[in-house]
Design an enzyme around this catalytic site. Structure first.
Site, PDB file in Angstrom:
ATOM      1  N   ASP A  21       0.834  -1.206   0.000  1.00 33.19           N
ATOM      2  CA  ASP A  21       0.000   0.000   0.000  1.00 33.19           C
ATOM      3  C   ASP A  21       0.867   1.253   0.000  1.00 33.19           C
ATOM      4  O   ASP A  21       1.972   1.242   0.543  1.00 33.19           O
ATOM      5  CB  ASP A  21      -0.896  -0.039   1.254  1.00 33.19           C
ATOM      6  CG  ASP A  21      -2.068   0.933   1.150  1.00 33.19           C
ATOM      7  OD1 ASP A  21      -2.275   1.522   0.064  1.00 33.19           O
ATOM      8  OD2 ASP A  21      -2.772   1.104   2.163  1.00 33.19           O
ATOM      9  N   ARG A  75       0.341   7.670  -2.680  1.00 38.99           N
ATOM     10  CA  ARG A  75       0.938   8.721  -1.842  1.00 38.99           C
ATOM     11  C   ARG A  75       2.405   8.935  -2.181  1.00 38.99           C
ATOM     12  O   ARG A  75       2.905  10.045  -2.171  1.00 38.99           O
ATOM     13  CB  ARG A  75       0.771   8.370  -0.352  1.00 38.99           C
ATOM     14  CG  ARG A  75      -0.593   8.764   0.181  1.00 38.99           C
ATOM     15  CD  ARG A  75      -0.904   8.072   1.465  1.00 38.99           C
ATOM     16  NE  ARG A  75      -1.281   6.680   1.232  1.00 38.99           N
ATOM     17  CZ  ARG A  75      -1.405   5.763   2.189  1.00 38.99           C
ATOM     18  NH1 ARG A  75      -1.147   6.081   3.424  1.00 38.99           N
ATOM     19  NH2 ARG A  75      -1.782   4.546   1.891  1.00 38.99           N
ATOM     20  N   SER A  98      -7.214  -5.865  -5.427  1.00 34.51           N
ATOM     21  CA  SER A  98      -8.293  -6.481  -4.653  1.00 34.51           C
ATOM     22  C   SER A  98      -9.602  -6.454  -5.430  1.00 34.51           C
ATOM     23  O   SER A  98      -9.736  -5.717  -6.425  1.00 34.51           O
ATOM     24  CB  SER A  98      -8.474  -5.730  -3.328  1.00 34.51           C
ATOM     25  OG  SER A  98      -9.163  -4.518  -3.558  1.00 34.51           O
ATOM     26  N   ASN A 110     -10.709  -2.965  -5.818  1.00 37.10           N
ATOM     27  CA  ASN A 110      -9.932  -1.981  -6.582  1.00 37.10           C
ATOM     28  C   ASN A 110     -10.542  -1.614  -7.936  1.00 37.10           C
ATOM     29  O   ASN A 110     -10.118  -0.643  -8.570  1.00 37.10           O
ATOM     30  CB  ASN A 110      -8.477  -2.457  -6.784  1.00 37.10           C
ATOM     31  CG  ASN A 110      -7.639  -2.391  -5.532  1.00 37.10           C
ATOM     32  OD1 ASN A 110      -6.699  -3.161  -5.345  1.00 37.10           O
ATOM     33  ND2 ASN A 110      -7.931  -1.450  -4.637  1.00 37.10           N
ATOM     34  N   TRP A 111     -11.572  -2.354  -8.366  1.00 35.37           N
ATOM     35  CA  TRP A 111     -12.245  -1.991  -9.628  1.00 35.37           C
ATOM     36  C   TRP A 111     -12.932  -0.639  -9.515  1.00 35.37           C
ATOM     37  O   TRP A 111     -13.283  -0.023 -10.518  1.00 35.37           O
ATOM     38  CB  TRP A 111     -13.293  -3.046 -10.011  1.00 35.37           C
ATOM     39  CG  TRP A 111     -12.722  -4.401 -10.283  1.00 35.37           C
ATOM     40  CD1 TRP A 111     -12.780  -5.486  -9.463  1.00 35.37           C
ATOM     41  CD2 TRP A 111     -12.012  -4.833 -11.455  1.00 35.37           C
ATOM     42  NE1 TRP A 111     -12.138  -6.563 -10.032  1.00 35.37           N
ATOM     43  CE2 TRP A 111     -11.670  -6.195 -11.262  1.00 35.37           C
ATOM     44  CE3 TRP A 111     -11.628  -4.211 -12.649  1.00 35.37           C
ATOM     45  CZ2 TRP A 111     -10.963  -6.930 -12.217  1.00 35.37           C
ATOM     46  CZ3 TRP A 111     -10.924  -4.956 -13.598  1.00 35.37           C
ATOM     47  CH2 TRP A 111     -10.600  -6.283 -13.374  1.00 35.37           C
TER      48      TRP A 111
END
Ligand code: FPP
Length: 254
Positions: A33, A37, A78, A81-82
């Protein structure tokens, strides 16, 4: 009851911590992750963070292989995430092509066996093509196992396992009386690996996000503020060294 979530503590020394080869985790699973950022901090588009994330993937596979960690699972995309903008989803879906085109030779040299877990049916053709090619090129390797979780969701994994078990009962290959945690686990997508001993999440978020929810029931968790593209061998060593200092009791007293 007092809860305490473990976070990386600032290091006391500038010496890199090299974990012991005894008591290595048999399976490390990572929630990669912080790519967005990482890019934003540099004034770059989010996709630049995903691209930089690939270098961290390469480095961590090498580091695990060199330490002797038998299995690594990487959460690349995941089932949730779509919901991201189409262009970002398409960019992530194209990454496996680039990654395996450049890395396959080294992976094969190292004897790495690649698996993909998740609902692969929804992946675009170009992703499926590289998935199939990589599976084929690494299928006879007997070294470390690397699972790429693509369109993966822990709940979907558990549901699919329930369906698979019911189908086996219907086909006369299993009975309901034989249904145990162990026989159920064999219907999960990670059947070929032990349960993860260590789950790492980068970027400061402290949650599992539907990752290996059944399999991680007794995993040790390691959270670090480091963003995924900056996660390197040294950070991995810190996580493993911390894991090796923990006393795992699995609900018992010792
Ligand atoms: C989460 O960060 C990251 C992803 C959803 C994509 C992860 C993909 C890679 C690391 C590259 C994978 C490589 C291969 C070979 C498949 P985020 O975008 O949610 O970051 P943010 O929280 O900072 O926005």
């Amino acid at each position: 009851m007092k809860w305490r979530l473990r976070r990386a503590v600032p290091e006391q020394t500038s010496e890199p911590l090299v974990p012991s080869r005894e008591n290595l985790p048999g399976h490390i699973a990572i929630i990669m992750d912080g790519n967005g950022r990482w890019a934003r901090k540099r004034g770059l588009p989010r996709i630049a963070g995903h691209h930089a994330g690939m270098s961290a993937v390469r480095e961590i596979i090498r580091a695990c292989d060199e330490l002797g960690v038998p299995c690594l699972t990487l959460y690349a995309f995941s089932t949730e995430n779509w919901k991201r903008p189409r262009a970002e989803v398409e960019y992530i879906m194209r990454l496996p092509e680039e990654f395996f085109r450049t890395e396959i030779e080294e992976l094969v040299d190292r004897g790495v066996r690649v698996h993909f877990i998740g609902d692969l049916e929804r992946l675009p053709r170009y992703t499926l093509d590289i998935v199939a090619k990589t599976l084929e090129q690494t299928q006879h390797n007997s070294g470390m196992t690397v699972n790429f979780a693509l369109n993966y969701g822990g709940r979907a994994d558990v549901l699919a396992a329930a369906r698979r078990y019911a189908e086996r009962v219907q086909a006369g290959q299993a009975t309901w009386a034989e249904l145990t945690e162990e026989t159920f686990s064999r219907c999960l997508s990670t059947d070929h690996c032990p349960d993860p001993d260590l789950v790492i999440r980068t970027s400061g978020e402290v949650r599992l996000s539907n990752f290996l929810i059944w399999q991680a029931a007794y995993a040790e968790l390691w959270f670090t503020d480091v963003l995924w593209p900056d996660f390197d061998r040294r950070e991995l060593h810190r996580a493993i060294a911390d894991y090796q200092r923990r006393k795992r009791r699995f609900g018992g007293l010792k």
